[in-house]
Design a protein around this motif. Structure first.
Motif, mmCIF file in Angstrom:
data_model
loop_
_atom_site.group_PDB
_atom_site.id
_atom_site.type_symbol
_atom_site.label_atom_id
_atom_site.label_comp_id
_atom_site.label_asym_id
_atom_site.label_seq_id
_atom_site.Cartn_x
_atom_site.Cartn_y
_atom_site.Cartn_z
ATOM 1 N N ALA A 43 0.807 -1.299 -0.056
ATOM 2 C CA ALA A 43 0.090 -0.093 0.022
ATOM 3 C C ALA A 43 0.931 1.400 -0.085
ATOM 4 C CB ALA A 43 -0.801 0.093 1.199
ATOM 5 N N GLY A 44 2.228 1.015 0.194
ATOM 6 C CA GLY A 44 3.064 2.387 0.241
ATOM 7 C C GLY A 44 3.230 2.928 1.546
ATOM 8 N N ASN A 45 2.290 2.451 2.504
ATOM 9 C CA ASN A 45 2.466 2.988 3.912
ATOM 10 C C ASN A 45 3.907 2.941 4.639
ATOM 11 O OD1 ASN A 45 -0.181 3.414 3.513
ATOM 12 N ND2 ASN A 45 -0.776 1.762 4.836
ATOM 13 N N ASN A 46 4.764 1.772 4.472
ATOM 14 C CA ASN A 46 5.783 1.699 5.029
ATOM 15 C C ASN A 46 7.016 1.497 4.326
ATOM 16 O OD1 ASN A 46 4.307 1.395 7.396
ATOM 17 N ND2 ASN A 46 4.891 -0.352 8.041
ATOM 18 N N ASN A 47 6.681 1.706 2.774
ATOM 19 C CA ASN A 47 7.665 1.511 1.843
ATOM 20 C C ASN A 47 8.502 3.049 1.643
ATOM 21 O OD1 ASN A 47 9.336 1.093 -0.223
ATOM 22 N ND2 ASN A 47 7.719 0.807 -1.762
ATOM 23 N N ALA A 48 9.724 3.240 2.116
ATOM 24 C CA ALA A 48 10.566 4.381 2.129
ATOM 25 C C ALA A 48 11.350 4.656 1.067
ATOM 26 C CB ALA A 48 11.377 4.517 3.533
ATOM 27 N N SER A 49 11.224 3.575 -0.101
ATOM 28 C CA SER A 49 12.320 3.544 -1.355
ATOM 29 C C SER A 49 12.131 4.930 -2.126
ATOM 30 C CB SER A 49 11.897 2.415 -1.927
ATOM 31 O OG SER A 49 12.637 2.352 -3.126
ATOM 32 N N ASP A 50 13.276 5.419 -2.553
ATOM 33 C CA ASP A 50 13.258 6.577 -3.290
ATOM 34 C C ASP A 50 13.898 6.055 -4.604
ATOM 35 O OD1 ASP A 50 15.984 5.906 -2.712
ATOM 36 O OD2 ASP A 50 16.551 7.582 -1.784
ATOM 37 N N ILE A 51 13.714 4.526 -5.198
ATOM 38 C CA ILE A 51 14.209 4.184 -6.272
ATOM 39 C C ILE A 51 13.007 3.869 -7.043
ATOM 40 C CG2 ILE A 51 15.274 2.304 -7.483
ATOM 41 C CD1 ILE A 51 17.216 4.325 -6.231
ATOM 42 N N PRO A 52 12.617 4.272 -8.225
ATOM 43 C CA PRO A 52 11.415 3.830 -9.053
ATOM 44 C C PRO A 52 11.382 2.126 -9.015
ATOM 45 C CG PRO A 52 12.469 5.490 -10.297
ATOM 46 C CD PRO A 52 13.398 4.935 -9.266
ATOM 47 N N GLY A 53 10.004 1.949 -8.660
ATOM 48 C CA GLY A 53 9.827 0.365 -8.442
ATOM 49 C C GLY A 53 10.445 -0.146 -7.258
ATOM 50 N N GLY A 54 10.978 0.478 -6.475
ATOM 51 C CA GLY A 54 11.764 0.124 -5.453
ATOM 52 C C GLY A 54 10.889 -0.262 -4.311
ATOM 53 N N VAL A 55 11.390 -1.299 -3.394
ATOM 54 C CA VAL A 55 10.695 -1.743 -2.017
ATOM 55 C C VAL A 55 11.837 -1.653 -1.164
ATOM 56 C CG1 VAL A 55 9.490 -3.449 -1.006
ATOM 57 C CG2 VAL A 55 8.727 -2.880 -3.207
ATOM 58 N N LEU A 56 11.505 -0.873 0.034
ATOM 59 C CA LEU A 56 12.715 -0.681 1.257
ATOM 60 C C LEU A 56 12.038 -1.283 2.404
ATOM 61 C CD1 LEU A 56 15.396 -0.100 2.259
ATOM 62 C CD2 LEU A 56 14.307 2.381 2.396
ATOM 63 N N LEU A 57 12.519 -2.509 2.931
ATOM 64 C CA LEU A 57 11.930 -2.893 4.287
ATOM 65 C C LEU A 57 13.055 -2.409 5.232
ATOM 66 C CD1 LEU A 57 9.849 -4.539 5.732
ATOM 67 C CD2 LEU A 57 11.695 -6.650 5.472
ATOM 68 N N ARG A 58 12.865 -1.661 6.190
ATOM 69 C CA ARG A 58 13.768 -1.042 7.292
ATOM 70 C C ARG A 58 14.637 -2.109 7.926
ATOM 71 N NH1 ARG A 58 12.504 4.308 7.920
ATOM 72 N NH2 ARG A 58 10.626 5.118 6.939
ATOM 73 N N SER A 59 15.768 -1.629 8.047
ATOM 74 C CA SER A 59 16.929 -2.674 8.741
ATOM 75 C C SER A 59 16.862 -4.005 8.257
ATOM 76 C CB SER A 59 16.571 -2.746 10.408
ATOM 77 O OG SER A 59 16.456 -1.274 10.718
ATOM 78 N N ASN A 60 16.480 -3.886 6.811
ATOM 79 C CA ASN A 60 16.571 -5.367 6.318
ATOM 80 C C ASN A 60 17.092 -5.379 4.820
ATOM 81 O OD1 ASN A 60 15.021 -7.619 4.653
ATOM 82 N ND2 ASN A 60 14.849 -8.012 6.930
ATOM 83 N N ILE A 61 16.381 -4.935 3.839
ATOM 84 C CA ILE A 61 16.855 -4.891 2.344
ATOM 85 C C ILE A 61 16.230 -3.959 1.551
ATOM 86 C CG2 ILE A 61 14.939 -6.740 1.754
ATOM 87 C CD1 ILE A 61 17.394 -8.036 -0.048
ATOM 88 N N HIS A 62 16.896 -3.363 0.638
ATOM 89 C CA HIS A 62 16.343 -2.396 -0.523
ATOM 90 C C HIS A 62 16.342 -3.078 -1.753
ATOM 91 C CE1 HIS A 62 16.174 2.096 -1.905
ATOM 92 N NE2 HIS A 62 15.110 1.329 -2.157
ATOM 93 N N ILE A 63 15.115 -3.388 -2.329
ATOM 94 C CA ILE A 63 14.968 -4.169 -3.519
ATOM 95 C C ILE A 63 14.420 -3.322 -4.809
ATOM 96 C CG2 ILE A 63 13.941 -6.208 -4.702
ATOM 97 C CD1 ILE A 63 13.354 -7.108 -1.620
ATOM 98 N N ALA A 64 14.908 -3.470 -6.000
ATOM 99 C CA ALA A 64 14.319 -2.898 -7.165
ATOM 100 C C ALA A 64 14.444 -4.060 -8.176
ATOM 101 C CB ALA A 64 14.952 -1.718 -7.520
ATOM 102 N N ALA A 65 13.065 -4.168 -8.779
ATOM 103 C CA ALA A 65 13.125 -4.962 -10.209
ATOM 104 C C ALA A 65 13.017 -3.844 -11.273
ATOM 105 C CB ALA A 65 11.626 -5.487 -10.229
ATOM 106 N N CYS A 66 13.925 -4.156 -12.155
ATOM 107 C CA CYS A 66 14.368 -3.170 -13.258
ATOM 108 C C CYS A 66 14.078 -3.553 -14.698
ATOM 109 C CB CYS A 66 15.623 -2.744 -12.840
ATOM 110 S SG CYS A 66 16.777 -3.981 -13.240
#
Length: 932
Positions: A43-66
């Protein structure tokens, strides 16, 4: 989730069509993230990613499908992203569905692979699930992948063949799985002459729906039990496709060739397992993981049972491998000395009397083969056949399947070593048929005479059925000799504290200890292995070393167990002090263990190993000492026994007040309010009360505090009187005569102790993860329960003693633990704590230190002890106050700070020995005259 489940989920993910939008969430789900958290991310509520299509889980991993072809650029963008830094991501990962790249940001380590090859790198990302990355798994994930496939197959077969799940057929099922493991390994290592012979045959001749799979397998198994010269006359004749399989026997394929029936899905799992590259299997890892496949209780922890090779080498290296390597170094290129060393190695027996799936034996075998290979290289005999027989690696295991896997693991290890050191051709030429001698006994090790497995002269143990893989439960005879060899006993036996032992396990310990000591019921189950090893070593030349929970070297077990071991003439030749024996469980759920080596021929100095964290990983410190005592401290054997009063000059410490109230005298805040007391009544009848949890975590708890002179008034209060009557009824109904007597004063707890000025209190139970022991000051209107200890109106310098690192290490060594928590004792811990004679200035300095600690805590009000003493977030001012306290106190002991805990304990034990000797001299001697 565990490692096997994660691998399975990742494999399933890569088989599905790549969906760029969904990939990050499916990936996170594969590593155990809950659906509720993923919904918020979607839903984007906890997604702090600043990369297009990215998903960022805090203290864990920053993922992006490109987009295709942009994986490298996307990974660089993830690395430099401010959001990655702000969210403290541990990993970054980019993929376009064709390739995949990931990086661990702390170490800078990376992986790059085809998207479909991602399951072969899943171990790199295990820390995302809270699982410590173990090098063997990260570098070679085949063991986990194979375990995953076999587990799926095993469960599917049991569902289809419920009769095979019953106790009377479970051994057949496990034997069938061992046969499959051999076949998978054999076809990938050219033991079966032909490319993927086993899997290809199954794929070609079994029906797709699985209806005849059991028949095809049965014929293959039958073929491997028929010698080539007998095949022409065997009836019924083998199908032509089964004749391609070699004669194996050695017990693995003898007996029944019955196979459980397969479903379409079971056949699919079989083929998926066969398509893995079994050539890379690590028998020292694989055995302990596949062991869980066949155990209903352990299957929930599948993949968590791998014990790391470095941990096992902590046992084997000082036990005997270091000595062999030192001799190799000393031999240089002297061919005579090298030959003598090779002969010595060939006669060494390694015996694990709780061998499980054979980890210790396999690793010992591989290490010895490595030394032998170096000897052969120096003697220009590199292709020599190994002189180290598998029959010198002996074990006892209670359960049949781990015993079977242990034998198989050793066979695989032998073949792999032959390939490595002699070449594939020589290894294949001598591998089949398998040796029929049996060296792993299926039995209860504590009920078995170990001399029958490893007799002094090396002979014994005759096979009843010439069958390596079908050992009778009570079979205890082996027929091979090893005259003049050394025996090294090692392993990781079951620990089991006294509370959790079954009646049978209690009986095992009774048979070993009852004639030695009346207090044997308090011993951990592992104590039986130590005692039997000492008994064995008193009859033949042997050394031993076991992993154990540290409880056998702490608290009440020390004076029960160790005098019995020392009485056999054994000493502690080496030891590892407490460390975490980790596995693949989530959040590294290991236990705190020690390693203790025993010898009756110790002529060299003892070696004490301790592990410290340097910030860059564990560092092992080795100290050469004259002797090691039962507490794993340098020094002579001394037993610390409880004392009814302090042996030094500190204040008396008492148990807190025991309610024995059925929950009626202790109250929550709401229950106090419900009493409806006036301010004066509240002042008279209510006290704040602290146990371990209340003091450490700041929980509110109160008690009814009714002096005898106020009883009449208390009984007149309608909300208090029923509580007193309930206490009386509860105590009268108790089976405890002491509780019955207390019914006469039902308005009071068993003890009624409270201070005039203050109480220094120490929780009875506290976490070992805090850098200092929780303790502190409570006011004169508060008291403590029996879950805490109290020094009533004691001088504050006593608190400085309790708050010190010196006292923490003494308590941790002497008092023992409840699970991994410190379990404080006034009679064992405080009363025996050695304190030098303190001057008035010393006391004044320590009083100031205690006051500074209290002031530092007060500066962070309302933070609790639990908040303030968390290892990584302890406030600087509080840490400095404790360090100052340690410096002041330690200078009293030796004029400077101690270098480490080992040095602290050495000094404390030295002082304790002198203190108790002085006390014994000062005690009046009993009269020897006649009685009047």
């Amino acid at each position: 989730m565990n490692a096997v489940e994660i691998e399975s989920a990742i494999s399933d993910l890569t088989l599905e069509p790549f969906d760029a939008a969904d990939f990050p969430f499916t990936f996170l789900a594969a590593f155990g993230n809950k659906e509720t958290a993923l919904k918020r991310l979607r839903a984007g509520n906890n997604n702090a990613s600043d990369i297009p299509g990215g998903v960022l889980l805090r203290s864990n991993i920053h993922i992006a499908a490109c987009e295709p072809g942009s994986v490298g650029e996307t990974l660089k963008a993830l690395r430099t992203s401010p959001a990655t830094t702000k969210a403290k991501a541990k990993f970054i990962l980019a993929t376009d569905g064709q390739t995949l790249e990931a990086e661990e940001l702390i170490t800078g380590e990376t992986i790059a692979c085809d998207y479909t090859d991602f399951p072969n790198h899943f171990g790199f990302l295990l820390p995302l699930a809270g699982i410590s990355t173990i090098k063997e798994i990260k570098d070679n994930p085949i063991d986990v992948r194979a375990t995953s496939r076999l587990n799926k197959l095993y469960v599917e077969l049991l569902n289809e063949n419920p009769d095979w799940a019953k106790a009377e057929r479970r051994a057949d099922m496990n034997h069938f799985m061992a046969r499959l493991v051999f076949c998978f390994f054999a076809e990938d290592t050219d033991i079966f002459r032909g490319d993927s012979l086993f899997t290809r045959t199954m794929e070609r001749y079994s029906e797709r729906e699985g209806s005849n799979t059991h028949q095809v397998l049965s014929e293959i198994f039958r073929a491997m039990n028929i010698k080539d010269v007998e095949r022409a006359i065997t009836q019924p004749r083998l199908p032509s496709w089964a004749s391609s399989f070699p004669y194996v026997n050695g017990g693995l394929f003898s007996g029944s060739t019955e196979v459980p029936r397969f479903t379409r899905m079971a056949r699919t799992y079989l083929l998926h397992a066969g398509n893995l590259n079994w050539k890379k299997i690590n028998p020292d890892i694989f055995g302990s993981m596949i062991q869980a496949v066949a155990d209903d209780e352990e299957r929930g922890a599948l993949g968590m049972h791998y014990t790391s090779v470095p941990n096992i080498l902590k046992v084997l290296n000082p036990l005997f491998l270091d000595d062999l390597r030192a001799q190799l170094e000393a031999a240089g290129d002297n061919k005579a000395k090298l030959l003598n060393l090779r002969k010595r190695i060939a006669r060494i027996r390694v015996f694990d009397p709780a061998c499980g799936s054979g980890n210790f034996l396999v690793i010992a075998y591989k290490q010895m083969r490595e030394i032998e290979a170096e000897i052969n290289r120096r003697r220009s005999e590199a292709h020599n056949r190994s002189e180290i027989p598998l029959t010198n690696f002996r074990g006892i295991e209670l359960r049949d399947f781990p015993a079977e896997i242990a034998r198989l693991a050793l066979i695989i290890a032998e073949f792999q070593c032959d390939v490595l050191y002699r070449g594939q051709q020589d290894a294949l030429a001598e591998f089949l048929p398998l040796n029929a001698q049996n060296w792993i006994i299926c039995h209860n090790a504590l009920q078995l005479d170990w001399l029958s497995v490893c007799p002094p002269a090396g002979t014994g143990v005759k096979l009843a059925n010439d069958d390596l893989f079908n050992t009778a439960l009570d079979q205890t005879e082996i027929d091979f000799a090893n005259e003049g060899g050394e025996t090294y006993i090692c392993g990781n036996p079951p620990y089991l504290g006294s509370t959790w032992q079954t009646d049978e396990q209690k009986a095992d310990l009774e048979a070993i200890f009852a004639f030695r000591t009346k207090n044997w019921k308090s011993l951990d189950y592992v104590a039986g292995w130590f005692m039997k090893a000492a008994d064995y070593g008193s009859k033949t030349k042997a050394k031993s070393a076991f992993v154990s929970t540290n409880s056998i070297c702490q608290g009440q077990q020390v004076p029960i167990l160790w005098p019995q071991i020392f009485a056999t003439g054994h000493e502690i030749s080496f030891a590892h002090t407490s460390f975490k024996w980790t596995n693949l469980a989530s959040y590294n759920a290991g236990v705190t263990v020690v390693i203790v080596g025993l010898s009756s021929q110790s002529k060299t100095p003892a070696h004490l190993y301790s592990i410290a964290n340097s910030g860059k990983g564990d560092v092992v410190d080795v100290k050469e000492v004259e002797s090691i005592n039962a507490y794993l401290v340098p020094g002579t054997n001394v037993l610390v026994e409880k004392s009814s009063r302090p042996l030094s000059r500190q204040s008396e410490m008492s148990f807190g007040n025991k309610p024995v109230d059925g929950g009626n005298l202790l109250l929550s805040r709401d229950e106090v309010d419900a009493l409806g007391l006036t301010l004066k009544q509240h002042e008279r009848f209510i006290r704040r009360i602290y146990g371990s949890s209340e003091f450490i975590r700041g929980l509110e708890r109160y008690c009814l505090w009714i002096e005898d002179c106020n009883l009449e008034e208390a009984m007149s209060i309608e909300t208090i009187r029923p509580r007193i009557e309930n206490v009386r009824a509860m105590r009268l109904a108790s089976r405890d005569s002491g509780a019955n007597e207390m019914a006469a004063r039902a308005h009071q707890m068993r003890e009624m102790k409270i201070a005039q000025k203050w109480t220094i209190t120490v929780p009875r139970t506290s976490s070992e993860n805090r850098p200092f022991l929780p303790n502190g000051l409570i006011d004169s209107r508060s008291t403590v329960t029996s879950e805490a200890f109290a020094l009533y109106d004691a001088p504050l310098w006593n608190m400085a003693l309790i708050a010190s690192r010196l006292h923490l290490v003494w308590i941790g060594t002497i008092c023992g633990k409840l699970k991994t928590d410190f379990r404080y004792s006034n009679t064992v811990g405080w009363n025996t704590f050695p304190v030098p004679l303190l001057t008035e200035q010393n006391k004044a300095d320590l009083t100031a230190c205690a006051e500074n600690i209290l002031l530092a805590r007060e500066a962070h009000f309302p933070a609790t002890i639990a908040d303030l003493y968390a290892q990584d977030v302890m406030p600087d001012n509080l840490r400095h106050a404790h360090e100052r306290n340690d410096e002041v106190l330690e200078r009293v002991y030796i004029g400077r700070r101690f270098k480490n805990d080992t040095e602290r304990l050495e000094k404390l034990f030295d002082l304790y020995t002198k203190m108790t000797a002085d006390t014994a001299k000062a005690s009046p001697k009993k009269s020897r005259g006649k009685m009047a």
